[in-house]
Design an enzyme around this catalytic site. Structure first.
Site, PDB file in Angstrom:
ATOM      1  N   HIS A  33     -10.907 -32.443  19.743  1.00  0.00           N
ATOM      2  CA  HIS A  33     -10.682 -31.045  20.165  1.00  0.00           C
ATOM      3  C   HIS A  33      -9.278 -30.581  19.708  1.00  0.00           C
ATOM      4  CE1 HIS A  33     -11.950 -27.798  23.251  1.00  0.00           C
ATOM      5  NE2 HIS A  33     -11.091 -27.279  22.373  1.00  0.00           N
TER       6      HIS A  33
ATOM      7  N   ARG B 154     -17.821 -25.242  21.153  1.00  0.00           N
ATOM      8  CA  ARG B 154     -17.952 -25.988  22.404  1.00  0.00           C
ATOM      9  C   ARG B 154     -19.071 -27.021  22.265  1.00  0.00           C
ATOM     10  NH1 ARG B 154     -13.576 -24.476  23.352  1.00  0.00           N
ATOM     11  NH2 ARG B 154     -12.827 -23.199  25.073  1.00  0.00           N
TER      12      ARG B 154
HETATM   13  P1  NDP Z   1     -14.430 -13.940  19.688  1.00  0.00           P
HETATM   14  O1  NDP Z   1     -14.809 -13.470  21.032  1.00  0.00           O
HETATM   15  O2  NDP Z   1     -13.386 -13.199  18.932  1.00  0.00           O
HETATM   16  O3  NDP Z   1     -15.732 -14.005  18.748  1.00  0.00           O
HETATM   17  C1  NDP Z   1     -16.969 -14.401  19.219  1.00  0.00           C
HETATM   18  C2  NDP Z   1     -18.014 -14.093  18.145  1.00  0.00           C
HETATM   19  O4  NDP Z   1     -19.271 -14.630  18.575  1.00  0.00           O
HETATM   20  C3  NDP Z   1     -18.229 -12.583  17.948  1.00  0.00           C
HETATM   21  O5  NDP Z   1     -18.435 -12.304  16.586  1.00  0.00           O
HETATM   22  C4  NDP Z   1     -19.513 -12.321  18.755  1.00  0.00           C
HETATM   23  O6  NDP Z   1     -20.277 -11.235  18.276  1.00  0.00           O
HETATM   24  C5  NDP Z   1     -20.264 -13.600  18.506  1.00  0.00           C
HETATM   25  N1  NDP Z   1     -21.297 -13.817  19.539  1.00  0.00           N
HETATM   26  C6  NDP Z   1     -21.135 -13.939  20.873  1.00  0.00           C
HETATM   27  N2  NDP Z   1     -22.323 -14.093  21.482  1.00  0.00           N
HETATM   28  C7  NDP Z   1     -23.262 -14.061  20.515  1.00  0.00           C
HETATM   29  C8  NDP Z   1     -24.668 -14.148  20.491  1.00  0.00           C
HETATM   30  N3  NDP Z   1     -25.390 -14.299  21.620  1.00  0.00           N
HETATM   31  N4  NDP Z   1     -25.313 -14.063  19.304  1.00  0.00           N
HETATM   32  C9  NDP Z   1     -24.613 -13.879  18.148  1.00  0.00           C
HETATM   33  N5  NDP Z   1     -23.265 -13.790  18.090  1.00  0.00           N
HETATM   34  C10 NDP Z   1     -22.598 -13.880  19.261  1.00  0.00           C
HETATM   35  O7  NDP Z   1     -14.003 -15.486  19.855  1.00  0.00           O
HETATM   36  P2  NDP Z   1     -12.987 -16.335  18.963  1.00  0.00           P
HETATM   37  O8  NDP Z   1     -13.355 -16.163  17.544  1.00  0.00           O
HETATM   38  O9  NDP Z   1     -11.588 -16.072  19.356  1.00  0.00           O
HETATM   39  O10 NDP Z   1     -13.341 -17.824  19.481  1.00  0.00           O
HETATM   40  C11 NDP Z   1     -14.631 -18.347  19.375  1.00  0.00           C
HETATM   41  C12 NDP Z   1     -14.759 -19.637  20.161  1.00  0.00           C
HETATM   42  O11 NDP Z   1     -14.059 -20.690  19.502  1.00  0.00           O
HETATM   43  C13 NDP Z   1     -14.140 -19.637  21.554  1.00  0.00           C
HETATM   44  O12 NDP Z   1     -14.986 -19.014  22.489  1.00  0.00           O
HETATM   45  C14 NDP Z   1     -13.937 -21.105  21.835  1.00  0.00           C
HETATM   46  O13 NDP Z   1     -15.084 -21.637  22.480  1.00  0.00           O
HETATM   47  C15 NDP Z   1     -13.817 -21.727  20.444  1.00  0.00           C
HETATM   48  N6  NDP Z   1     -12.479 -22.282  20.203  1.00  0.00           N
HETATM   49  C16 NDP Z   1     -12.348 -23.620  19.924  1.00  0.00           C
HETATM   50  C17 NDP Z   1     -11.114 -24.156  19.663  1.00  0.00           C
HETATM   51  C18 NDP Z   1     -10.952 -25.588  19.302  1.00  0.00           C
HETATM   52  O14 NDP Z   1      -9.842 -26.087  19.226  1.00  0.00           O
HETATM   53  N7  NDP Z   1     -12.027 -26.306  19.035  1.00  0.00           N
HETATM   54  C19 NDP Z   1      -9.899 -23.332  19.712  1.00  0.00           C
HETATM   55  C20 NDP Z   1     -10.146 -21.950  19.982  1.00  0.00           C
HETATM   56  C21 NDP Z   1     -11.397 -21.463  20.233  1.00  0.00           C
HETATM   57  P3  NDP Z   1     -19.708  -9.729  18.339  1.00  0.00           P
HETATM   58  O15 NDP Z   1     -18.615  -9.686  17.299  1.00  0.00           O
HETATM   59  O16 NDP Z   1     -20.857  -8.898  17.976  1.00  0.00           O
HETATM   60  O17 NDP Z   1     -19.189  -9.535  19.731  1.00  0.00           O
HETATM   61  C1  OXD Z   2      -9.690 -22.653  23.174  1.00  0.00           C
HETATM   62  C2  OXD Z   2      -9.724 -24.072  22.935  1.00  0.00           C
HETATM   63  O1  OXD Z   2     -10.688 -22.110  23.645  1.00  0.00           O
HETATM   64  O2  OXD Z   2      -8.656 -24.676  22.814  1.00  0.00           O
HETATM   65  O3  OXD Z   2      -8.658 -22.025  22.892  1.00  0.00           O
HETATM   66  O4  OXD Z   2     -10.802 -24.668  22.840  1.00  0.00           O
END
Ligand code: NDP
Ligand code: OXD
Length: 306
Positions: free
Chosen positions: A269, A221
């Site tokens: 994006h 993001r």
């Molecule tokens: P998940 O919820 O599966 O993974 C999130 C990861 O971040 C986990 O490993 C979590 O740790 C870690 N995390 C969360 N908070 C913290 C913190 N404070 N400190 C350290 N680690 C932290 O999400 P996804 O992998 O499915 O997606 C990640 C992000 O990617 C989405 O939230 C979205 O914003 C972005 N995205 C962007 C897209 C694009 O097209 N650009 C498309 C899809 C997603 P833990 O494992 O310990 O919970």
């Molecule tokens: C998502 C994205 O969060 O598209 O899936 O950014």
């Protein structure tokens, strides 16, 4: 069973057709103000009025992985909020990030410029060991990305909230190990969810801890990154460049300096797009499971923020 569809910026017809054909007994309609109460909702960036009216929802299915925008709204307290759990996104994200890392490491931009100038030139091969990649966020997307990078023999480190074990990845966890993770990283990949804890996480203080000549890839993001701090560190030479897919304001305003900074590559994006058929299949499976009282994965914890 009633399903309401409220996805801003998404053409509804193919989604309705897909949901209707997979759930023949369900009444699937596009939400409009004053519509009767539905059991489940398929949403992307709905207005607050949607949740103010749809107070009986059992399931709210976000057609993206990130729920930061959704969690800013007042949601019906009994509703289970569910995000997309991969649904074809992790392979796209792995492609995008591996492309960005390899393009930087192999200096493909430099070769493209040479070829443009009709120059047949070689660059000295770089040492892979000098380009450790650090992946912030080791969830569904981050873990796939980290392991894909390890396949190319890059040294890979990862950072998450809770401790993890991933083959080929040296894992760090929690705030206490964040500085060590940064110090071990030359190419930084951000795949964190946007929460109050992670907003502005890529700022002067943290990016300065990366190895000299670092490269930043932000695919999560825009609000994770402090734009002016990135520009200052590119100007000072501490950072070599960045590839950015997400921005604080999207579309990126034309007057934004990122458009004009040659060390920054931007994409609109698009690193991991929502794939309709995969998403419908996942949502339908979870609607059925919720109706049957079974547990599902991908449930959002509103307190944690992801
Ligand atoms: P998940 O919820 O599966 O993974 C999130 C990861 O971040 C986990 O490993 C979590 O740790 C870690 N995390 C969360 N908070 C913290 C913190 N404070 N400190 C350290 N680690 C932290 O999400 P996804 O992998 O499915 O997606 C990640 C992000 O990617 C989405 O939230 C979205 O914003 C972005 N995205 C962007 C897209 C694009 O097209 N650009 C498309 C899809 C997603 P833990 O494992 O310990 O919970
Ligand atoms: C998502 C994205 O969060 O598209 O899936 O950014």
């Amino acid at each position: 069973m009633k399903i309401t569809f409220c996805c801003t910026g998404t053409k509804p017809e193919p989604w309705l057709a897909g949901l209707r054909s997979a759930l023949p007994g369900a009444e699937v309609t596009v939400w409009e103000a004053g519509a009767p109460a539905a059991d489940h909702a398929v949403v992307w960036a709905p207005p607050q009025q949607f949740f103010d009216e749809q107070v009986k929802l059992k399931g709210v299915f976000n057609i993206g992985a990130g729920v930061d925008a959704l969690l800013k709204l007042r949601l019906p307290p009994q509703a289970t909020v569910v995000r997309l759990d991969d649904a074809g996104m992790s392979v796209q994200m792995a492609e995008y990030v591996c492309h960005a890392v390899i393009r930087h490491f192999r200096e493909f931009d430099g070769y493209a410029a040479d070829i443009q100038a009709r120059t047949w030139s070689y660059r000295k091969p770089r040492e892979r060991a000098e380009f450790p990649v650090g992946v912030m966020g080791l969830g569904v997307l981050g873990a796939r990305v980290a392991q894909s990078l390890a396949q190319f023999d890059f040294p890979v480190v990862g950072w998450s909230r809770s401790a993890k074990e991933l083959m080929g990845v040296r894992c760090f966890a929690g705030a206490a190990q964040f500085d060590d993770f940064l110090a071990a990283t030359r190419i930084l990949v951000n795949l964190l969810p946007l929460t109050p804890e992670t907003r502005d996480i890529m700022r002067l203080e943290t990016l300065s801890r990366l190895q000299s000549g670092a490269y930043v890839i932000n695919v999560a993001r825009g609000a994770h990154l402090v734009d002016d701090d990135l520009l200052a560190l590119l100007a000072s030479g501490h950072l070599a460049g960045a590839m950015l897919d997400v921005f604080r304001t999207e579309p990126l305003p034309l007057e934004h300096p990122f458009w004009r900074e040659p060390k920054i590559t931007i994409t609109p994006h698009t690193s991991a797009r929502t794939l309709r058929d995969e998403s419908i299949a996942q949502i339908v499976g979870k609607v059925r499971a919720l109706e049957a009282g079974h547990a599902i994965v991908g449930v959002v914890d509103p307190v944690r923020g992801y």
